[in-house]
Scaffold this motif. Structure first.
Motif, mmCIF file in Angstrom:
data_model
loop_
_atom_site.group_PDB
_atom_site.id
_atom_site.type_symbol
_atom_site.label_atom_id
_atom_site.label_comp_id
_atom_site.label_asym_id
_atom_site.label_seq_id
_atom_site.Cartn_x
_atom_site.Cartn_y
_atom_site.Cartn_z
ATOM 1 N N LEU A 71 0.822 -1.208 -0.105
ATOM 2 C CA LEU A 71 0.064 -0.121 0.064
ATOM 3 C C LEU A 71 0.688 1.355 -0.107
ATOM 4 O O LEU A 71 0.408 2.165 -0.588
ATOM 5 C CB LEU A 71 -1.010 0.202 1.102
ATOM 6 C CG LEU A 71 -1.909 -1.382 1.302
ATOM 7 C CD1 LEU A 71 -2.649 -1.149 2.590
ATOM 8 C CD2 LEU A 71 -2.712 -1.379 0.271
ATOM 9 N N ILE A 74 2.155 1.743 -3.568
ATOM 10 C CA ILE A 74 1.310 2.441 -4.601
ATOM 11 C C ILE A 74 1.085 3.854 -4.283
ATOM 12 O O ILE A 74 1.153 4.746 -5.180
ATOM 13 C CB ILE A 74 -0.193 1.521 -4.385
ATOM 14 C CG1 ILE A 74 -0.028 0.191 -4.767
ATOM 15 C CG2 ILE A 74 -1.054 2.502 -5.126
ATOM 16 C CD1 ILE A 74 -1.082 -0.575 -4.674
ATOM 17 N N LYS A 77 3.827 5.762 -5.504
ATOM 18 C CA LYS A 77 4.526 5.875 -6.756
ATOM 19 C C LYS A 77 4.029 6.793 -7.578
ATOM 20 O O LYS A 77 2.623 7.116 -7.486
ATOM 21 C CB LYS A 77 3.916 4.367 -7.546
ATOM 22 C CG LYS A 77 4.577 4.035 -8.922
ATOM 23 C CD LYS A 77 4.068 2.808 -9.207
ATOM 24 C CE LYS A 77 4.597 2.283 -10.552
ATOM 25 N NZ LYS A 77 4.506 0.829 -10.965
ATOM 26 N N GLN A 83 -6.246 6.852 -10.704
ATOM 27 C CA GLN A 83 -5.879 5.597 -10.995
ATOM 28 C C GLN A 83 -5.161 4.750 -9.632
ATOM 29 O O GLN A 83 -5.410 3.714 -9.078
ATOM 30 C CB GLN A 83 -4.932 5.057 -12.096
ATOM 31 C CG GLN A 83 -6.024 5.355 -13.638
ATOM 32 C CD GLN A 83 -6.173 6.732 -13.951
ATOM 33 O OE1 GLN A 83 -5.695 7.862 -13.321
ATOM 34 N NE2 GLN A 83 -6.707 7.138 -15.227
ATOM 35 N N ARG A 84 -4.245 5.656 -9.106
ATOM 36 C CA ARG A 84 -3.628 5.449 -8.073
ATOM 37 C C ARG A 84 -4.339 4.949 -6.659
ATOM 38 O O ARG A 84 -4.304 4.062 -5.881
ATOM 39 C CB ARG A 84 -2.378 6.537 -7.804
ATOM 40 C CG ARG A 84 -1.287 6.353 -8.355
ATOM 41 C CD ARG A 84 -0.300 7.437 -8.544
ATOM 42 N NE ARG A 84 0.058 7.692 -7.356
ATOM 43 C CZ ARG A 84 -0.110 8.985 -6.669
ATOM 44 N NH1 ARG A 84 -0.119 10.113 -7.360
ATOM 45 N NH2 ARG A 84 0.510 9.052 -5.261
ATOM 46 N N ARG A 86 -7.578 4.316 -6.883
ATOM 47 C CA ARG A 86 -8.401 2.956 -7.081
ATOM 48 C C ARG A 86 -7.327 1.941 -6.850
ATOM 49 O O ARG A 86 -7.785 0.573 -5.899
ATOM 50 C CB ARG A 86 -9.043 2.812 -8.213
ATOM 51 C CG ARG A 86 -9.647 1.623 -8.751
ATOM 52 C CD ARG A 86 -10.745 1.412 -7.853
ATOM 53 N NE ARG A 86 -11.477 0.008 -7.853
ATOM 54 C CZ ARG A 86 -12.705 -0.179 -8.502
ATOM 55 N NH1 ARG A 86 -13.271 0.900 -8.955
ATOM 56 N NH2 ARG A 86 -13.033 -1.435 -8.456
ATOM 57 N N ARG A 87 -6.275 1.784 -7.150
ATOM 58 C CA ARG A 87 -5.422 0.721 -6.770
ATOM 59 C C ARG A 87 -4.900 0.562 -5.602
ATOM 60 O O ARG A 87 -4.877 -0.585 -5.265
ATOM 61 C CB ARG A 87 -4.034 1.002 -7.832
ATOM 62 C CG ARG A 87 -4.027 0.662 -9.107
ATOM 63 C CD ARG A 87 -2.691 0.491 -9.813
ATOM 64 N NE ARG A 87 -1.791 1.612 -9.557
ATOM 65 C CZ ARG A 87 -1.615 2.613 -10.508
ATOM 66 N NH1 ARG A 87 -2.412 2.711 -11.709
ATOM 67 N NH2 ARG A 87 -0.839 3.715 -10.474
ATOM 68 N N LEU A 88 -4.710 1.777 -4.785
ATOM 69 C CA LEU A 88 -4.590 1.619 -3.278
ATOM 70 C C LEU A 88 -5.412 0.783 -2.749
ATOM 71 O O LEU A 88 -5.461 0.017 -1.702
ATOM 72 C CB LEU A 88 -4.535 2.941 -2.791
ATOM 73 C CG LEU A 88 -4.127 3.198 -1.337
ATOM 74 C CD1 LEU A 88 -2.995 2.580 -0.693
ATOM 75 C CD2 LEU A 88 -4.278 4.497 -0.834
ATOM 76 N N ASP A 90 -7.917 -1.152 -3.986
ATOM 77 C CA ASP A 90 -8.151 -2.416 -4.785
ATOM 78 C C ASP A 90 -7.062 -3.436 -3.916
ATOM 79 O O ASP A 90 -7.480 -4.572 -3.328
ATOM 80 C CB ASP A 90 -7.829 -2.750 -5.982
ATOM 81 C CG ASP A 90 -8.809 -2.072 -6.977
ATOM 82 O OD1 ASP A 90 -9.999 -2.009 -6.645
ATOM 83 O OD2 ASP A 90 -8.826 -1.950 -8.135
ATOM 84 N N ALA A 91 -5.663 -2.820 -3.705
ATOM 85 C CA ALA A 91 -4.723 -3.642 -2.897
ATOM 86 C C ALA A 91 -5.210 -3.778 -1.372
ATOM 87 O O ALA A 91 -5.050 -4.840 -1.105
ATOM 88 C CB ALA A 91 -3.316 -2.836 -2.836
ATOM 89 N N ASN A 183 -17.728 -1.379 -6.799
ATOM 90 C CA ASN A 183 -17.768 -0.693 -8.047
ATOM 91 C C ASN A 183 -18.645 0.624 -8.029
ATOM 92 O O ASN A 183 -18.500 1.773 -8.382
ATOM 93 C CB ASN A 183 -18.028 -1.548 -9.250
ATOM 94 C CG ASN A 183 -16.686 -2.182 -9.683
ATOM 95 O OD1 ASN A 183 -15.558 -1.937 -9.313
ATOM 96 N ND2 ASN A 183 -16.905 -3.347 -10.107
ATOM 97 N N TRP A 186 -17.481 3.147 -5.303
ATOM 98 C CA TRP A 186 -16.593 3.827 -5.858
ATOM 99 C C TRP A 186 -16.677 5.035 -6.901
ATOM 100 O O TRP A 186 -16.297 6.060 -6.846
ATOM 101 C CB TRP A 186 -15.334 2.871 -6.613
ATOM 102 C CG TRP A 186 -14.096 3.524 -6.877
ATOM 103 C CD1 TRP A 186 -13.784 4.257 -8.052
ATOM 104 C CD2 TRP A 186 -13.058 3.944 -5.866
ATOM 105 N NE1 TRP A 186 -12.315 4.693 -7.959
ATOM 106 C CE2 TRP A 186 -12.025 4.572 -6.609
ATOM 107 C CE3 TRP A 186 -13.089 3.543 -4.401
ATOM 108 C CZ2 TRP A 186 -10.785 5.127 -5.674
ATOM 109 C CZ3 TRP A 186 -11.823 3.986 -3.761
ATOM 110 C CH2 TRP A 186 -10.723 4.695 -4.345
#
Length: 201
Positions: A71, A74, A77, A83-84, A86-88, A90-91, A183, A186
């Protein structure tokens, strides 16, 4: 040197504590039972862990810390903030579900122990909020997100998605509709957070 003869360290004590809790439940998260599992005196354990409460705090802290490295990576980065973010999340969801399925006994015990380790649990939540805030702050700077208080917005996103990652909701994660619900939540969050595009774009 056998594991029984290895030097007694805090890490070894915590690993033994996790094993005891996994096999016998959170009530066994005490110095005497951990010392018995290690084959040492409780006095030897007390040289590393002062109290039962400290032992429980350390176990919860170790469990929480194990979820954090991906986490943090992510959040740190570079890249588009939406997008970051959401990736955070999601992870975060993926790591909690994985631990719930791979180590259900310890996962269930963690829920009980965390209730008695409020300062540790609070620190974990505050770090999660901080990671979300880091990404949101960069999104405000790049013009993707509205001008908001990043910490307040990060806290709101974390709490709004709690059904999907908080251990108290673990029984719901097997619901086939859970990902669709995530989803939907979100999309609503991003509708509120993202800068509205002019009509026609």
């Amino acid at each position: 040197m056998s594991s029984a003869d290895a030097p007694l360290t805090r890490d070894r004590i915590l690993a033994a504590a996790e094993d005891v809790i996994r096999r016998f439940g959170p009530a066994k998260a005490n110095v005497v039972d951990v010392a018995r599992a290690l084959g040492v005196s409780h006095a030897a354990v007390y040289r590393h862990v002062a109290t039962k409460a400290e032992l429980r705090d350390l176990v919860v802290g170790r469990w929480a810390e194990a979820t954090m490295p991906p986490l943090r990576a992510i959040a740190a980065k570079p890249g588009p903030a939406q997008q970051r973010l959401r990736r955070l999340f999601d992870a975060l969801i993926a790591v909690k579900r994985r631990r719930a399925s791979q180590d259900p006994e310890l996962f269930a015990a963690y829920r009980t122990l965390a209730a008695d380790a409020q300062s540790v649990a609070t620190a974990h939540v505050e770090e999660l909020i901080g990671l979300a805030a880091m990404v949101i702050r960069s999104g405000v700077k790049e013009g993707t997100f509205r001008t908001v208080d990043p910490v307040a917005a990060g806290r709101a996103v974390l709490f709004a998605t709690s059904r999907f990652h908080h251990p108290a909701h673990a029984a719901e994660w097997a619901d086939p509709a859970i990902d669709a619900a995530y989803n939907d939540v979100w999309r609503l969050l991003m509708d509120g957070l993202c800068v509205a595009k002019p009509l026609g774009e």
